[in-house]
Enzyme design. Structure first.
Site, PDB file in Angstrom:
ATOM      1  N   HIS A  88      35.331  38.943  38.284  1.00  0.00           N
ATOM      2  CA  HIS A  88      35.499  37.679  37.766  1.00  0.00           C
ATOM      3  C   HIS A  88      35.656  38.365  35.922  1.00  0.00           C
ATOM      4  CE1 HIS A  88      36.722  34.241  39.934  1.00  0.00           C
ATOM      5  NE2 HIS A  88      36.572  35.010  41.243  1.00  0.00           N
ATOM      6  N   GLY A  94      39.642  42.051  30.161  1.00  0.00           N
ATOM      7  CA  GLY A  94      38.694  42.977  30.647  1.00  0.00           C
ATOM      8  C   GLY A  94      37.614  43.376  30.607  1.00  0.00           C
ATOM      9  N   SER A  98      31.863  38.317  29.294  1.00  0.00           N
ATOM     10  CA  SER A  98      32.523  37.632  29.045  1.00  0.00           C
ATOM     11  C   SER A  98      32.567  36.402  30.047  1.00  0.00           C
ATOM     12  CB  SER A  98      34.298  37.519  28.560  1.00  0.00           C
ATOM     13  OG  SER A  98      35.022  37.851  29.925  1.00  0.00           O
ATOM     14  N   THR A 211      35.053  41.907  53.280  1.00  0.00           N
ATOM     15  CA  THR A 211      34.810  42.236  54.234  1.00  0.00           C
ATOM     16  C   THR A 211      33.190  41.949  54.615  1.00  0.00           C
ATOM     17  OG1 THR A 211      34.299  43.867  56.158  1.00  0.00           O
ATOM     18  CG2 THR A 211      34.057  44.230  53.505  1.00  0.00           C
ATOM     19  N   ASP A 253      34.831  37.575  56.760  1.00  0.00           N
ATOM     20  CA  ASP A 253      35.205  38.263  57.619  1.00  0.00           C
ATOM     21  C   ASP A 253      34.606  37.358  58.626  1.00  0.00           C
ATOM     22  OD1 ASP A 253      35.377  40.079  59.293  1.00  0.00           O
ATOM     23  OD2 ASP A 253      34.732  41.590  58.304  1.00  0.00           O
ATOM     24  N   ASP A 261      33.092  47.211  56.354  1.00  0.00           N
ATOM     25  CA  ASP A 261      33.828  48.043  56.892  1.00  0.00           C
ATOM     26  C   ASP A 261      34.839  47.408  57.247  1.00  0.00           C
ATOM     27  OD1 ASP A 261      33.931  45.645  58.581  1.00  0.00           O
ATOM     28  OD2 ASP A 261      32.142  45.868  60.187  1.00  0.00           O
TER      29      ASP A 261
END
Ligand code: HEM
Ligand SMILES: *[C@@H]1O[C@H](CO)[C@@H](O)[C@H](O)[C@H]1NC(C)=O
Length: 337
Positions: A88, A94, A98, A211, A253, A261
């Site tokens: 995030h 970028g 922030s 995952t 997951d 995995d």
């Protein structure tokens, strides 16, 4: 005699040549031309390096590792949250820290950020680093290294993190709402990633972070109202039972929630993706092909995950002079005295 003259002539010519060479070096004109020649501007990420804090804070990675490990031992669920926090951060303006700024109207205060956590880990590490090497290490670099260490603690791959990112001074809540939230179609996901310089493969592989970790039920409520054809019916029933309130948590997951995995990808093949954006990756020809490829060659996941995380960590970094700052406190920009 003629031969002698010839040699004398040669010597004079050579002398003159060397004099004119010396003169040309002393001349202002050509030198100015050199300094005024267009400077080669490297991509911002090329200013990152493995030795950035070698002299100024040699143990920075050791400190980060020790601290992250200690927090992980207390609460392993933080590891997933820290990886997400790094995403995030990099997904808005970028990788510039922030997301860490905590003032009214900042990204962190946006509705889309309400399930982000792990800020206290970054604050704790920053405080220790400020004690050891004051005003030296950026919050952005700390978060980037933490995301790597968290991955390793979860049993995922290791990769080298180049350093030298500076912290940004701007954070706007509205921009945080533009990060995919879990209901977008695959075209929108691809477009968003492309706008950050990440391609379809990066999208699929980095989504593989799902995952591990959990989601609040808020993020899947739109899938629960009526049976969803892209969701296994038994799984759908199970989710409806588990999601009593919006803030209840479900594993991303469903097969191996605590293991780094490829189960996330086999889940997608079986209509067991939790978020509709996860399922969506198996509806697009190109992204579905990457899912299948990962399942058929599991060893590729680790190396490609490392490669895509390096790309993520280099998105729009601030590295040049007059860009960004080294924040003293990750929660706020430095004051101008
Ligand atoms: C493809 C676009 C993505 C979408 C739409 C998306 C969406 C989400 C959503 C909705 C959640 C749950 C939030 C909640 O609690 O309600 C989540 C959790 C998570 N995401 Fe993503 N994500 C995306 C990409 C990524 C990427 C690129 C990474 C890392 C590189 C990542 C890492 C994680 C992790 C680790 C969690 C679990 C967090 C925890 O347990 O606290 N996600 N994501
Ligand atoms: C995907 O979502 C965007 C934004 O909501 C929309 O403009 C676009 O038409 C959608 N594309 C597809 C293929 O559904």
């Amino acid at each position: 005699m003629k031969l002698c003259m010839f040699f004398a002539f040669l010597v004079i010519v050579q002398l003159e040549l060397s004099i004119s060479l010396v003169e040309s070096i002393n001349l202002q004109q050509p030198l100015q031309a050199i300094t005024k020649a267009p400077k080669v501007i490297l991509p911002a990420e090329d200013y990152l390096s493995l030795t950035h804090y070698l002299n100024s804070c040699p143990d920075v990675e050791g400190i980060i590792h020790q601290k992250t490990k200690a927090w992980f031992k207390k609460d392993y669920t933080l590891a997933a949250s820290l990886i997400r926090l790094h995403f995030h951060d990099c997904a808005v303006r970028g990788c510039d820290g922030s997301i860490l700024l905590n003032h009214p109207g900042s990204e962190r205060r946006a509705k889309a950020s309400r399930t982000l956590r792990g800020f206290e880990v970054i604050d704790d590490i920053k405080a220790e680093i400020e004690r050891r090497c004051p005003k030296t290490v950026s919050c952005t670099d700390i978060l980037t290294v933490v995301a790597r260490d968290a991955t390793v603690l979860l049993g995922g791959p290791f990769w080298e993190v180049t350093l030298g990112r500076k912290d940004g001074k701007t954070s706007i809540a509205k921009e945080a709402e533009m990060v995919p939230q879990g209901y977008e179609n695959v075209t929108t996901l691809i477009e968003f990633f492309k706008s950050k310089g990440l391609n379809e493969l990066d999208l699929v592989i980095l989504s593989g972070s799902h995952t591990i970790g959990r989601s609040s039920c808020y993020s899947i409520l739109h899938r629960l109202a009526k049976p969803d054809p892209t969701l296994d019916i038994q799984y759908w029933k199970q989710l409806r039972k588990k999601c009593r309130r919006g803030w209840d948590l479900v594993d991303l997951d469903v097969t191996t929630p605590k293991t780094f995995d490829i189960a996330y990808f086999t889940n997608l093949q079986k209509k067991l993706g939790l978020l509709s954006t996860d399922s969506a990756l198996y509806t697009n020809q190109m992204t579905a092909a990457f899912v299948d490829a990962t399942v058929s060659q599991p060893s590729l996941f680790e190396s490609q995950f490392a490669a895509s995380m390096v790309k993520l960590g280099n998105v729009q970094v601030l590295t040049r002079k007059n860009e960004g700052e080294i924040r003293l406190n990750c929660n706020s920009v430095n004051r101008n005295y």
